[in-house]
Enzyme design. Sequence first.
Site: not given
Length: 513
Positions: A341, A344-346, A513
Site C-alpha cells: 500500500s 502504491w501511494h508513491g 498516485f
Amino acid sequence: MLFNSFEFLVFFPLVVGVYFVIPRRARYVWLLVASYAFYMSWNAKYALLLAFSTGVTWVSGLSLDSVNRTGRFFSRSGAEADELPESASAKRKVVVAASLVVNLGILAFFKYFDFVLHNVNVTLAVFSVGPFEKPFDLLLPVGISFYTFQALSYTIDVYRGDVHAERNPFKYALFVSFFPQLVAGPIERSKNLLVQVENVARFKLWNLDRVTRGAILMMWGYFLKMVIADRAAILVNQVYNEHWLYGSGELTVATLLFGVQILCDFAGYSTIAIGAAKVMGFELMENFNTPYLATSIQDFWRRWHISLSTWFRDYLYFPLGGSRVSTPRRYFNIMVVFLVSGLWHGAAWTFVIWGFLHGIYQVIGIATRPAKERLWDALKVRRDTFSWKLGRIVVTYALANFAWIFFRASSLTQAFDVVASIFTEWNPWVFFDGTLLKLGLGGPELSILACAIVALVLVDFVRYCKGLNVADFLMGQNLWFRWLVMLGLVASVFVFGVYGPDAVMADFIYFQF
C-alpha cells in the site's frame, strides 16, 4: 482538467445536458467519449495506455468467461460449481497471470522505473561502481494506479467466477474510464459500476431528489478542497519547505494541518466524484467515513480510502491467507499489504515507511491485545463509556498523524529531521506570541480555516452518530434550512475558496498516485 477549474465548470454541465437529451441507447457511448476527452485534457498520448489496459483486461475477461462457461464453472454462490478440467484450470491461470503481468508491468515501468534505477545507482556507489544513466524521462500518467487496479479487479472477478465477462467493449471501456472517478477513485468494482453501465439505458434520468443530492455532495466536496485543503496547504507548505527554521510548535501544527489537508483534499475529490456520478444516475461507493473518529488503526482503515483498503483486503490479504493462518503468518500478511500500500501511494521510501508504520501499528495492536485486556480488567477500567472511546480516538488520531510526517516529507532525511525537531526543539511560546500568524496565513485566514474545520467536525459527527452523509442529512430537513445551508456552501466556496493562478491549477494530492 481539474474538478476545481473553469474548464470543468463548462465541461460537466455540457456532458450532463447532452446525456439527458440523447437517445437512451447512445448514453454509454456519449459518456465514453466524454470520459476520454476528460482524460486526454492532461496528455492525449497517455489515453493510449488507458485504452491498452482496457483492451487487455477485456480480452482476458472474454477468455476466462469462455473457459468458465465451457467447464460449467460459476460463482461460489451460484447454483452450479463443477470442478474444471485440469487443462482448463491451467488455461485460466495463464490468462489471469498474463493480464496481471501486462498491467502491473506497465504500472511498474511508469511509476517505479526511476525509483529502482536511483536505488540501484545508490547501491553501486557503495562499491565505487559508476551509475547507470537515465535513458529517458517518464511522466507519470494521471490516475494510472487507480484505473489499473479497477481493471485488474474485473479480471480477477471473472477468474473467480464472481461475474460474467462484459461482451460489449464500449461498455467495458466506460467502466474503466468513467470520468468522475477515473483519475483518483473511488476504485470501483465490476459488481457495482459495470452493472450500472450495462443498465444505463434504463435509468430514469431526471429525478429532482437525486440530482439535488448529487449537487449537494459536489458543493461539499468543493468546500472541503477549496476552503479547507487549499488554505491549510499554504501553512503546511511553508513550514515543511523550510522545516529547519521551525521548532516543535510550528511543526506540530503543520503536521496536524496536513492531516486535515489530505483528508479534505482526497475526500473532497471523492465527494465531488460521487456527487457528479449521482447527478447522472450512477451510485459510486463511499470512500471516506469519518476516519479521524476511528478507535483503532484497524478501524481507521475501514474508514479511510475505503475503496483501496477493501481492494487490498479482497485481492491481496485474503489470497495470502488473511487471518485464517498462524499468528506469525497473519502478521506477515498484514505487513505485506501495508508495505505494498505504501508503494502504491508513491515510488519513495517515505511512502514505504508510512505503510510500514501502519502495518506495525496493527501488528502491535493485535499482539498486545490479550495483555491490554488483562491490564484494563485489573485496573477496573470501564470500556462501555464515552471517555474510553474518546481516549481510543485520541490515540488513533495521534498515531495516524505521526505517520503523516513520512507521507508529507519529500525525503527520509526531512522526515527524520521533522520528527527530531518535534521531540527536542520545544517552543510552546509560539502558541501565544503571534508566531503562528506568520506562517503564510494571517489572523483572518486562520479564522476562516478554523471555522471551516468546525463545520467539517459537525458534519463528521452527524455522519458518525446518525450514519448520514451531508446530502442525506440535508434532504431530511425542512426546506428553509436545506436551502440556507446549500446557499451558504455555494457562497463559502466562491467567497472563501482559495483562488489565484497557483491555487486554481493545484492538483489534488492523490493525482500523483
